[in-house]
Design a protein around this motif. Structure first.
Motif, PDB file in Angstrom:
ATOM      1  N   LYS A  62      -5.494  30.289 -19.516  1.00  0.00           N
ATOM      2  CA  LYS A  62      -4.208  30.508 -18.710  1.00  0.00           C
ATOM      3  C   LYS A  62      -3.888  30.591 -17.527  1.00  0.00           C
ATOM      4  O   LYS A  62      -3.416  30.019 -17.111  1.00  0.00           O
ATOM      5  CB  LYS A  62      -4.168  31.919 -19.275  1.00  0.00           C
ATOM      6  CG  LYS A  62      -3.831  32.207 -20.772  1.00  0.00           C
ATOM      7  CD  LYS A  62      -3.422  32.890 -21.427  1.00  0.00           C
ATOM      8  CE  LYS A  62      -3.015  33.893 -22.962  1.00  0.00           C
ATOM      9  NZ  LYS A  62      -2.633  34.911 -22.950  1.00  0.00           N
TER      10      LYS A  62
ATOM     11  N   THR B 112       5.595  33.484 -24.579  1.00  0.00           N
ATOM     12  CA  THR B 112       3.992  35.533 -25.313  1.00  0.00           C
ATOM     13  C   THR B 112       4.806  36.940 -25.600  1.00  0.00           C
ATOM     14  O   THR B 112       4.679  38.084 -26.155  1.00  0.00           O
ATOM     15  CB  THR B 112       3.491  36.061 -24.138  1.00  0.00           C
ATOM     16  OG1 THR B 112       4.131  36.172 -22.115  1.00  0.00           O
ATOM     17  CG2 THR B 112       2.271  34.720 -23.436  1.00  0.00           C
TER      18      THR B 112
ATOM     19  N   SER C  94       5.503  29.336 -30.292  1.00  0.00           N
ATOM     20  CA  SER C  94       3.689  29.368 -29.548  1.00  0.00           C
ATOM     21  C   SER C  94       4.112  28.566 -28.427  1.00  0.00           C
ATOM     22  O   SER C  94       2.742  29.011 -28.629  1.00  0.00           O
ATOM     23  CB  SER C  94       2.957  27.809 -30.544  1.00  0.00           C
ATOM     24  OG  SER C  94       3.715  26.804 -30.371  1.00  0.00           O
TER      25      SER C  94
ATOM     26  N   ARG D  62      -5.546  30.092 -25.213  1.00  0.00           N
ATOM     27  CA  ARG D  62      -5.287  31.599 -25.936  1.00  0.00           C
ATOM     28  C   ARG D  62      -6.323  31.865 -24.967  1.00  0.00           C
ATOM     29  O   ARG D  62      -6.629  33.597 -24.616  1.00  0.00           O
ATOM     30  CB  ARG D  62      -5.775  31.226 -27.074  1.00  0.00           C
ATOM     31  CG  ARG D  62      -4.894  30.633 -28.175  1.00  0.00           C
ATOM     32  CD  ARG D  62      -3.449  30.901 -28.231  1.00  0.00           C
ATOM     33  NE  ARG D  62      -2.607  30.368 -28.856  1.00  0.00           N
ATOM     34  CZ  ARG D  62      -1.426  30.733 -28.975  1.00  0.00           C
ATOM     35  NH1 ARG D  62      -0.776  31.622 -28.334  1.00  0.00           N
ATOM     36  NH2 ARG D  62      -0.070  29.662 -29.638  1.00  0.00           N
TER      37      ARG D  62
END
Length: 265
Positions: free
Chosen positions: A77, A216, A213, A72
């Motif tokens: 990322k 995006t 999940s 997250r």
């Protein structure tokens, strides 16, 4: 008003989301990627000019790194994307090569295209690759981009690419069949909206968030992308990415997904 069967497509942007590329465990669905490569290669042989905007690098990197979930935070990322992008392109290269197609990788950061010179350079790269019969595979450069300056999702990126190269159509392959009048996951009587000639506030209010999940971009980002392109005369189709062969149905003018018509040029 014209219909789907009236639409003539030569240059096409296809965006595939993370959930359409991966299994439930977050690993790549190799069978589906092979089908996608086969369909795109077949269409390329038929004369279509195709650009693929592919998500998945962060999810794939997280799976390879055996992380408990998709990161997250920005640094997580970026690091996961660095691992995943290499894996993703290696697989795309392998899949397309077996169908005698050449692919290239284009990583874009929104702030890199903040002036006309860079925009012109990007256009020239795309047009040269198309002229050389290469299939560009595009993703955001997540390893160096930050949320404040990034596209935030690949729906926005794909719309930007479609506008940049003056595409005839954008096809968004998603984890849902299209835009419904209410959330189909909560309302079994929800109805799929087949065609839209304009997008107003009421339509935008129908767009809910994705339940995945891994991805995006929710439906709101897809509708926003379609609205931007409609003003430019570019058509958008939002449909399920479960079977890439649905691209044939779209190009044949069949009634699948949600078709957002671009304004007549």
């Amino acid at each position: 008003m014209y219909s789907r069967k009236d639409i003539k497509v030569k240059r096409l942007v296809i965006k595939i989301g993370t959930t359409s590329l991966t299994l439930d465990n977050g690993k790549l669905d190799l069978r589906k990627i092979d089908r996608l490569a086969w369909v795109i290669s077949d269409l390329r042989n038929k004369g279509y000019e195709i650009i693929l905007v592919s998500s998945g690098s962060i999810a794939v990197g997280a799976a390879r790194l055996k992380l408990p979930e998709r990161p997250r935070d920005i640094k997580g990322k970026q690091a996961s994307s660095s691992v995943g992008q290499a894996i993703l392109m290696q697989i795309y290269e392998s899949m397309f090569t077996q169908y005698n197609q050449i692919v290239s990788q284009i990583l874009i950061t929104k702030d890199e295209l903040s002036n006309n010179e860079r925009i012109i350079n990007a256009r020239n790269t795309f047009f040269t690759l198309i002229e050389w019969s290469v299939i560009p595979i595009v993703n955001e450069n997540d390893t160096i981009s930050i949320e404040e300056l990034g596209f935030s999702d690949n729906d926005s990126l794909s719309a930007y690419v479609a506008e940049l190269i003056e595409s005839d159509m954008l096809i968004i392959l998603s984890d849902i069949d299209g835009l419904y009048d209410s959330d189909p996951r909560k309302n079994p009587d929800a109805k799929l909206i087949r065609s839209l000639y304009s997008i107003d506030g009421y339509i935008e209010s129908m767009a809910g968030d994705s339940s995945s999940s891994l991805g995006t971009g929710g439906m709101a980002t897809k509708i926003a992308a379609a609205k931007t392109l409609s003003e430019k005369g570019i058509h958008t189709v939002i449909t399920s990415g479960k079977d890439p062969h649905i691209i044939y149905d779209i190009l044949d003018g069949k009634d699948v997904g949600t078709f957002i018509f671009g304004k007549e040029r």
